[in-house]
Write a protein that holds these residues in place. Structure first.
Motif, PDB file in Angstrom:
ATOM      1  N   PRO A   1       5.980  -7.604  -2.692  1.00 60.65           N
ATOM      2  CA  PRO A   1       5.612  -7.934  -4.065  1.00 60.65           C
ATOM      3  C   PRO A   1       4.962  -6.739  -4.774  1.00 60.65           C
TER       4      PRO A   1
ATOM      5  N   PRO B   1      -0.253  -7.993  -5.574  1.00 59.99           N
ATOM      6  CA  PRO B   1       0.928  -7.141  -5.465  1.00 59.99           C
ATOM      7  C   PRO B   1       0.580  -5.656  -5.512  1.00 59.99           C
TER       8      PRO B   1
ATOM      9  N   SER C   1       0.583  -9.135  -1.479  1.00 62.46           N
ATOM     10  CA  SER C   1       0.977 -10.540  -1.497  1.00 62.46           C
ATOM     11  C   SER C   1       1.286 -10.901  -2.944  1.00 62.46           C
ATOM     12  N   LEU C   2       1.738 -12.114  -3.173  1.00 58.66           N
ATOM     13  CA  LEU C   2       2.006 -12.538  -4.547  1.00 58.66           C
ATOM     14  C   LEU C   2       0.735 -12.518  -5.383  1.00 58.66           C
ATOM     15  N   ASP C   3      -0.414 -12.789  -4.743  1.00 58.48           N
ATOM     16  CA  ASP C   3      -1.698 -12.746  -5.452  1.00 58.48           C
ATOM     17  C   ASP C   3      -2.274 -11.344  -5.534  1.00 58.48           C
TER      18      ASP C   3
END
Length: 128
Positions: free
Chosen positions: A38, A13, A9-11
């Motif tokens: 990501p 990657p 996820s973006l948090d």
């Protein structure tokens, strides 16, 4: 797969270790970009004997994801097919010639000339 916190996820990657100019590194970066996966890019030393990767291996690309370290662009893509249904390799049916096309190294190596790779590397390194 249990534990959605393991999914990129973006948090959280994918940690992706590459060598500039490597067609295999370009292959996995292009594949991740295409599927909008990501990742955080790390440039490894181009000299294998000086290269330090989290797995202790020297082969790039390497992805740190799903609580493991995986080397080789095809192995990384197959891992994502298994865990995230990315369909990098969409069909196991040999009669399905339309969808049985996968990203192969020859296709990716033709995407960039050495000059384009050097120019891209130079621009990336300006940020460091």
């Amino acid at each position: 797969m249990s534990g959605s916190s393991l999914l990129p996820s973006l948090d959280n990657p994918v940690e992706l270790y590459v060598v500039p100019g490597s067609q295999y590194s370009a292959k996995i970066v292009a594949a991740f970009d295409d599927r909008r996966i990501p990742y955080r890019l790390h440039f490894a030393d181009p000299r294998p004997h000086k290269r330090v990767l989290p797995s202790g291996n020297t082969m790039v690309p390497e992805a740190s994801v799903f609580n493991s370290h995986v080397n080789d662009s095809t192995a990384i893509m197959r891992l994502f097919d298994k865990h995230m249904e990315t369909e990098f390799f969409p069909s196991n049916d040999p009669s399905d010639t339309e969808t049985n096309q996968s990203v192969n190294d020859d296709d990716v190596s033709q995407m960039f000339t050495i000059g384009e790779l050097i120019t891209t590397y130079w621009y990336i390194m300006q940020d460091f």
